[in-house]
Design a protein around this motif. Sequence first.
Motif, mmCIF file in Angstrom:
data_model
loop_
_atom_site.group_PDB
_atom_site.id
_atom_site.type_symbol
_atom_site.label_atom_id
_atom_site.label_comp_id
_atom_site.label_asym_id
_atom_site.label_seq_id
_atom_site.Cartn_x
_atom_site.Cartn_y
_atom_site.Cartn_z
ATOM 1 N N UNK A 112 0.909 -1.250 -0.084
ATOM 2 C CA UNK A 112 0.030 0.008 -0.035
ATOM 3 C C UNK A 112 0.872 1.332 0.097
ATOM 4 N N UNK A 113 1.995 1.192 0.801
ATOM 5 C CA UNK A 113 2.911 2.298 0.894
ATOM 6 C C UNK A 113 3.616 2.648 -0.458
ATOM 7 N N UNK A 114 4.064 1.784 -1.154
ATOM 8 C CA UNK A 114 4.709 1.720 -2.272
ATOM 9 C C UNK A 114 3.846 2.175 -3.387
ATOM 10 N N UNK A 115 2.543 1.591 -3.580
ATOM 11 C CA UNK A 115 1.601 2.205 -4.595
ATOM 12 C C UNK A 115 1.221 3.541 -4.278
ATOM 13 N N UNK A 116 1.267 4.026 -3.205
ATOM 14 C CA UNK A 116 0.653 5.288 -2.825
ATOM 15 C C UNK A 116 1.937 6.270 -3.287
ATOM 16 N N UNK A 117 3.043 6.015 -3.127
ATOM 17 C CA UNK A 117 4.406 6.435 -3.398
ATOM 18 C C UNK A 117 4.282 6.803 -4.854
ATOM 19 N N UNK A 118 4.070 5.716 -5.538
ATOM 20 C CA UNK A 118 4.161 5.976 -7.013
ATOM 21 C C UNK A 118 3.099 6.597 -7.537
ATOM 22 N N UNK A 119 1.714 6.565 -7.031
ATOM 23 C CA UNK A 119 0.741 7.136 -7.504
ATOM 24 C C UNK A 119 0.737 8.675 -7.386
ATOM 25 N N UNK A 120 1.357 9.102 -6.211
ATOM 26 C CA UNK A 120 1.112 10.225 -5.709
ATOM 27 C C UNK A 120 2.604 11.101 -5.733
ATOM 28 N N UNK A 121 3.598 10.248 -6.454
ATOM 29 C CA UNK A 121 4.939 10.935 -6.870
ATOM 30 C C UNK A 121 5.674 11.363 -5.528
ATOM 31 N N UNK A 122 5.670 10.677 -4.491
ATOM 32 C CA UNK A 122 6.412 10.702 -3.183
ATOM 33 C C UNK A 122 7.791 9.997 -2.954
ATOM 34 N N UNK A 123 8.567 10.288 -2.508
ATOM 35 C CA UNK A 123 9.571 9.473 -2.061
ATOM 36 C C UNK A 123 9.463 8.428 -1.069
ATOM 37 N N UNK A 124 10.071 7.029 -1.052
ATOM 38 C CA UNK A 124 9.922 6.114 -0.495
ATOM 39 C C UNK A 124 10.693 5.974 0.769
ATOM 40 N N UNK A 125 10.518 5.499 1.983
ATOM 41 C CA UNK A 125 11.470 5.795 3.016
ATOM 42 C C UNK A 125 12.471 4.317 2.981
ATOM 43 N N UNK A 126 13.534 4.442 3.616
ATOM 44 C CA UNK A 126 14.560 3.582 3.571
ATOM 45 C C UNK A 126 14.124 2.438 4.055
ATOM 46 N N UNK A 127 13.200 2.545 5.268
ATOM 47 C CA UNK A 127 12.617 1.254 5.996
ATOM 48 C C UNK A 127 11.707 0.489 5.174
ATOM 49 N N UNK A 128 10.644 1.176 4.108
ATOM 50 C CA UNK A 128 9.965 0.569 3.277
ATOM 51 C C UNK A 128 10.996 -0.139 2.064
ATOM 52 N N UNK A 129 11.834 0.505 1.841
ATOM 53 C CA UNK A 129 13.019 0.063 0.881
ATOM 54 C C UNK A 129 13.302 -1.270 1.033
ATOM 55 N N UNK A 130 13.561 -1.550 2.575
ATOM 56 C CA UNK A 130 14.272 -2.826 2.868
ATOM 57 C C UNK A 130 13.151 -3.912 2.731
ATOM 58 N N UNK A 131 11.930 -3.684 2.874
ATOM 59 C CA UNK A 131 10.678 -4.606 2.711
ATOM 60 C C UNK A 131 10.512 -4.932 1.336
ATOM 61 N N UNK A 132 10.611 -3.912 0.391
ATOM 62 C CA UNK A 132 10.461 -4.135 -0.943
ATOM 63 C C UNK A 132 11.508 -4.813 -1.432
ATOM 64 N N UNK A 133 12.796 -4.780 -0.983
ATOM 65 C CA UNK A 133 13.910 -5.301 -1.572
ATOM 66 C C UNK A 133 13.761 -6.811 -1.188
ATOM 67 N N UNK A 134 13.130 -7.099 -0.005
ATOM 68 C CA UNK A 134 13.297 -8.653 0.093
ATOM 69 C C UNK A 134 12.163 -9.327 -0.543
ATOM 70 N N UNK A 135 11.129 -8.626 -0.795
ATOM 71 C CA UNK A 135 10.099 -9.049 -1.755
ATOM 72 C C UNK A 135 10.233 -9.141 -3.096
ATOM 73 N N UNK A 136 11.143 -8.244 -3.709
ATOM 74 C CA UNK A 136 11.752 -8.155 -5.040
ATOM 75 C C UNK A 136 12.652 -9.172 -5.050
ATOM 76 N N UNK A 137 13.628 -9.533 -4.244
ATOM 77 C CA UNK A 137 14.675 -10.571 -4.460
ATOM 78 C C UNK A 137 13.948 -11.874 -4.464
ATOM 79 N N UNK A 138 13.092 -12.170 -3.663
ATOM 80 C CA UNK A 138 12.228 -13.282 -3.534
ATOM 81 C C UNK A 138 11.883 -13.713 -5.114
#
Length: 728
Positions: free
Chosen positions: A51-77
């Motif tokens: 939800x946070x990533x989609x909102x950041x994409x749609x609203x053109x907002x930066x993504x926090x480093x904490x969320x980036x760790x979570x995204x990275x784990x899912x993207x890697x898998x």
Amino acid sequence: MSNLRVKSVLEASSHKAVKVELPKERVERYYGCKVFNRAKMFEYLPRETYDALVEAIDQRKPLSRQLADSVAQGMKQWALDNGARHYTHWFHPLTGSTAEKHDAFIEHDGKGGVVENFSGKLLVQQEPDASSFPNGGIRNTFEARGYSAWDISSPAFIDDNTLCIPTVFISYTGESLDYKTPLLRAINSVDKAATKVVNLFDPSVKHVYSYLGWEQEYFLVDEALYAARPDLVMTGRTLMGHESAKNQQLEDHYFGSIPSRVEAFMLELEIECHKLGIPVKTRHNEVAPNQFEIAPIFEECNLANDHNLLLMSVMEEVARRHNFRVLFHEKPFAGINGSGKHNNWSLGTDNGVLLFAPGKTPDDNLRFVTFIANVMAAVYKHNGLMKASIITATNAHRLGANEAPPAIISMFLGKQLSNILDKIENRDPDSLKVDSKEKISLDVAQIPELLLDNTDRNRTSPFAFTGNRFEYRAVGSSANNAAALIALNAAVAVQLDEFADKVSKRMAAGDDKTSAILKEVRELIIESKPIHFDGNGYSEEWLEEARKRGLDTETSAPKMYDAYMRPETVEMFEKSGVLSLKEIEARNEVKWEMYTKKIQIESRVIGDLAINHIIPAAVRYQSLLLDNVYKIKQLFSGAKADSISAIDMENIETISDHVAAIKTTVKEMVECRKHANHLDSEREKAIEYHDFVLPKMEKIRRHIDKLELMVDNEIWPLPKYRELLFIR
């Protein structure tokens, strides 16, 4: 090249179509299977992260480093589950192509082994070598640090077992060293400015998106014949070659039946593109022999440009599997059409309204003409910049020829839109009435009535209105679309911002909204009339008329780049926040340097071919003729011998003249190169190559092409156009 040699060369490759294995599923089942799109995000990410990533994409907002760790784990898998073993930051340096450095998903485990790891830090940022890419002086050779940073608006994808993460590329001091960074800035700038104007009509709109639909033209050449042409291998075009007796004059290739080898290539290309989420839809033969086109469904501008660059890479890989080489050069063959990459550009709101499409109410149509008038004004004010943004050493060969727009930026609007603008200029009360599509009947029972579009097409116009978008036809086939789109979006953004401010001032002074908008629109229409031209852009009369209108008619590519340094251009880029003065200066240095290097390489190649391939072949044939004349003199005597050998003697003399001219001109070309290379200014060096080296190359070619018609086909050392231009 002899028929036997051509046959032996072609036997090195397969003449038959490569069998393509079709996926068992329908397209919608495997479409995007190599893309970390929203469906994959939803599957592999925690719901809160998704939800946070989609909102950041749609609203053109930066993504926090904490969320980036979570995204990275899912993207890697997801990447590991789909066979990826490496990851890379995929970016667009100023070379015009793409760049990537691969790293494996491994780290030490502290026990003598490794573990697969991918953190948010690695996802968000990497450090490529900035000094080794073109930078225009922003970085010294000994200052290597540069950064690539994740672009969350363009989804990651897997290419050849590598997870590719679209990124921007900037210097250690913060300046952009790529095309994506200023493109994203330009898109954001036009979003803010256009939203401000749209809100005059619909306050609920929060964002305006820039859309792009590119049309990629290209040539295919048999790989074996390609390898036998050093000029194609080294420069992407034939630096010599007399036109074939049959080329495109019958116009039988255009929209014709696609050769089976080519269709097999196209089919595999489409399958690979669809797996990567590239929505290619259209394919057909183009005008010239061996020329084809592929086009997608429209997408948001940044993603569409990423997809075009990825497509070009995929095309080259797939072509090799089918024993082809794909040519993206704008003019690989003289005497026939070159290739462009038409950019169909439009703006649309977040509630689905296309801003360049007429509506059903006067208010809708006022919005429509408002945006049309502002685009006209932006293109008019910066017509020199628009041309500079698409000109390259390669595209310069195409522009102005009778298959491409001329090297003058003008706008085609069509009869109906022109009438509307005339009515607004003349304060006609029916100015905002847009007729519905006319119907045309062919009086044939089996054929239904056809609906005519509101505007025709004008293939000689570099920037044409085509119903609900503008078609920027001047972009070259090898180009990164971003170069043109940065200039266009930035110029339109500044123009819309100024328009909104002026309307606000009129309203503050007492005008109602409609009157304030119409007054400003009328002024823009009058001001930008010189850019409006619906006639034949190929005519000599237009060149003279364009000069009278004050449009930029410069034809030298290095001098066209001066448009970037004009005060109004610098002010526009700085005001829009797209490019700083330092970045503009650096990019111009790169443009001049790249122009010089392209012509330098071509001149070296043609010099080598002329001296080491063409002249030896011509002299060998000349020796055969001399031997023939000698034998005739031995067998016959007097007038009869002279009569029989006269034609051979004439050919011998002509060959001598051509050979001598080639040798002399090659020497002169080398001296011109040496003189240019000693110049300190990149601009002056590029101008010197354009003004002196390039004409020498053209002169050498003329003599070589004449020799090609004279020298025995069995002796000629290179495949000819008749062999290169027809798929076997």
